[in-house]
Write a protein that holds these residues in place. Structure first.
Motif, mmCIF file in Angstrom:
data_model
loop_
_atom_site.group_PDB
_atom_site.id
_atom_site.type_symbol
_atom_site.label_atom_id
_atom_site.label_comp_id
_atom_site.label_asym_id
_atom_site.label_seq_id
_atom_site.Cartn_x
_atom_site.Cartn_y
_atom_site.Cartn_z
ATOM 1 N N CYS A 140 0.746 -1.283 0.016
ATOM 2 C CA CYS A 140 -0.068 0.087 0.171
ATOM 3 C C CYS A 140 0.841 1.119 0.130
ATOM 4 O O CYS A 140 0.417 2.307 0.289
ATOM 5 C CB CYS A 140 -0.809 -0.001 1.148
ATOM 6 N N PHE A 141 1.935 1.020 -0.427
ATOM 7 C CA PHE A 141 3.184 2.295 -0.506
ATOM 8 C C PHE A 141 2.459 3.569 -1.146
ATOM 9 O O PHE A 141 2.322 4.528 -0.838
ATOM 10 C CB PHE A 141 4.354 1.704 -1.067
ATOM 11 N N SER A 142 1.981 3.205 -2.552
ATOM 12 C CA SER A 142 1.755 4.500 -3.286
ATOM 13 C C SER A 142 0.378 5.039 -2.784
ATOM 14 O O SER A 142 0.196 6.460 -2.800
ATOM 15 C CB SER A 142 1.280 3.911 -4.666
ATOM 16 N N GLU A 143 -0.599 4.379 -2.142
ATOM 17 C CA GLU A 143 -1.785 4.978 -1.781
ATOM 18 C C GLU A 143 -1.548 5.834 -0.255
ATOM 19 O O GLU A 143 -2.061 6.819 -0.179
ATOM 20 C CB GLU A 143 -2.612 3.800 -1.306
ATOM 21 N N ASN A 144 -0.486 5.197 0.579
ATOM 22 C CA ASN A 144 -0.054 6.027 1.517
ATOM 23 C C ASN A 144 0.521 7.424 1.092
ATOM 24 O O ASN A 144 0.456 8.290 1.675
ATOM 25 C CB ASN A 144 0.679 5.119 2.245
ATOM 26 N N VAL A 145 1.624 7.112 -0.004
ATOM 27 C CA VAL A 145 2.008 8.211 -0.225
ATOM 28 C C VAL A 145 1.365 9.391 -0.819
ATOM 29 O O VAL A 145 1.360 10.551 -0.472
ATOM 30 C CB VAL A 145 3.389 8.024 -1.431
ATOM 31 N N GLU A 146 0.394 8.930 -1.741
ATOM 32 C CA GLU A 146 -0.597 10.086 -2.199
ATOM 33 C C GLU A 146 -1.301 10.617 -1.147
ATOM 34 O O GLU A 146 -1.788 11.938 -1.249
ATOM 35 C CB GLU A 146 -1.580 9.202 -3.166
ATOM 36 N N PHE A 147 -1.793 9.787 -0.063
ATOM 37 C CA PHE A 147 -2.796 10.472 0.896
ATOM 38 C C PHE A 147 -1.639 11.440 1.726
ATOM 39 O O PHE A 147 -2.084 12.537 2.185
ATOM 40 C CB PHE A 147 -3.189 9.379 1.991
ATOM 41 N N LEU A 148 -0.420 11.202 2.067
ATOM 42 C CA LEU A 148 0.381 12.026 2.781
ATOM 43 C C LEU A 148 0.592 13.262 2.055
ATOM 44 O O LEU A 148 0.747 14.416 2.564
ATOM 45 C CB LEU A 148 1.619 11.449 3.242
ATOM 46 N N LYS A 149 0.828 13.228 0.669
ATOM 47 C CA LYS A 149 0.896 14.375 -0.256
ATOM 48 C C LYS A 149 -0.203 15.170 -0.260
ATOM 49 O O LYS A 149 -0.041 16.513 0.020
ATOM 50 C CB LYS A 149 1.275 14.120 -1.670
ATOM 51 N N CYS A 150 -1.432 14.552 -0.211
ATOM 52 C CA CYS A 150 -2.836 15.140 -0.032
ATOM 53 C C CYS A 150 -2.853 15.956 1.347
ATOM 54 O O CYS A 150 -3.230 17.179 1.483
ATOM 55 C CB CYS A 150 -3.869 14.365 -0.101
ATOM 56 N N LYS A 151 -2.417 15.276 2.385
ATOM 57 C CA LYS A 151 -2.684 16.045 3.953
ATOM 58 C C LYS A 151 -1.496 17.141 3.789
ATOM 59 O O LYS A 151 -1.765 18.134 4.344
ATOM 60 C CB LYS A 151 -2.337 15.194 4.927
#
Length: 153
Positions: A76-87
């Motif tokens: 789930c690396f890419s999903e987590n990175v996208e979420f952190l970028k959004c935050k």
């Protein structure tokens, strides 16, 4: 009603919930080797620490998430990175709900896959982590068996 150390309610009968609560409190203050547990206590522990519910859907408790943490970090690396970028871009929680749902969907799918591929090893590791309050050092044997049965992709 049973309340575990994590503060979550346990969906079990009253007598069972009291016994689980006592086991939870006792194991927190006096950890014992799992071999010392009676058959009944082991059965109760298994019921309280399964990675999935009766319908096969993942139950993301702290023990389950800790057990699967390396797999979550990988798959789930890419999903987590996208979420952190959004935050980072916008701290407004509403702006990142879709990214958070993608992370949740990925993790729940992963947990279901792991449990289907290596049920016995995952349940043993989750049970150990639950019993020893997520202390990795006390569950190395179960961790090794789990990682052998379900290696990182």
């Amino acid at each position: 009603m049973c309340i575990s150390q994590t503060g979550l309610t346990c969906p079990v009968s009253n007598n069972l919930s009291v016994l689980l609560l006592l086991l939870d409190v006792f194991s927190f203050s006096h950890p014992l080797p799992l071999s010392y547990l009676s058959v009944a206590t082991k059965l109760l522990l298994k019921m309280a620490t399964s990675a999935v519910d009766a319908t096969g859907n993942p139950i993301p408790t702290s023990a389950v998430l800790t057990t699967a943490s390396k797999h979550i970090a990988t798959r789930c690396f890419s999903e987590n990175v996208e979420f952190l970028k959004c935050k980072k871009k916008d701290p407004n929680p509403e702006k990142c709900l879709d990214k958070g749902q993608q992370v949740t969907r990925c993790v729940l799918g992963l947990l279901k896959d792991l449990h289907q591929k290596c049920t016995k090893e995952m349940d043993a590791y989750v049970g150990c982590m639950y019993y020893y309050t997520n202390e990795f050092d006390l569950c190395r044997k179960e961790q090794q068996a789990f990682e052998k049965a379900c290696p990182l992709e």
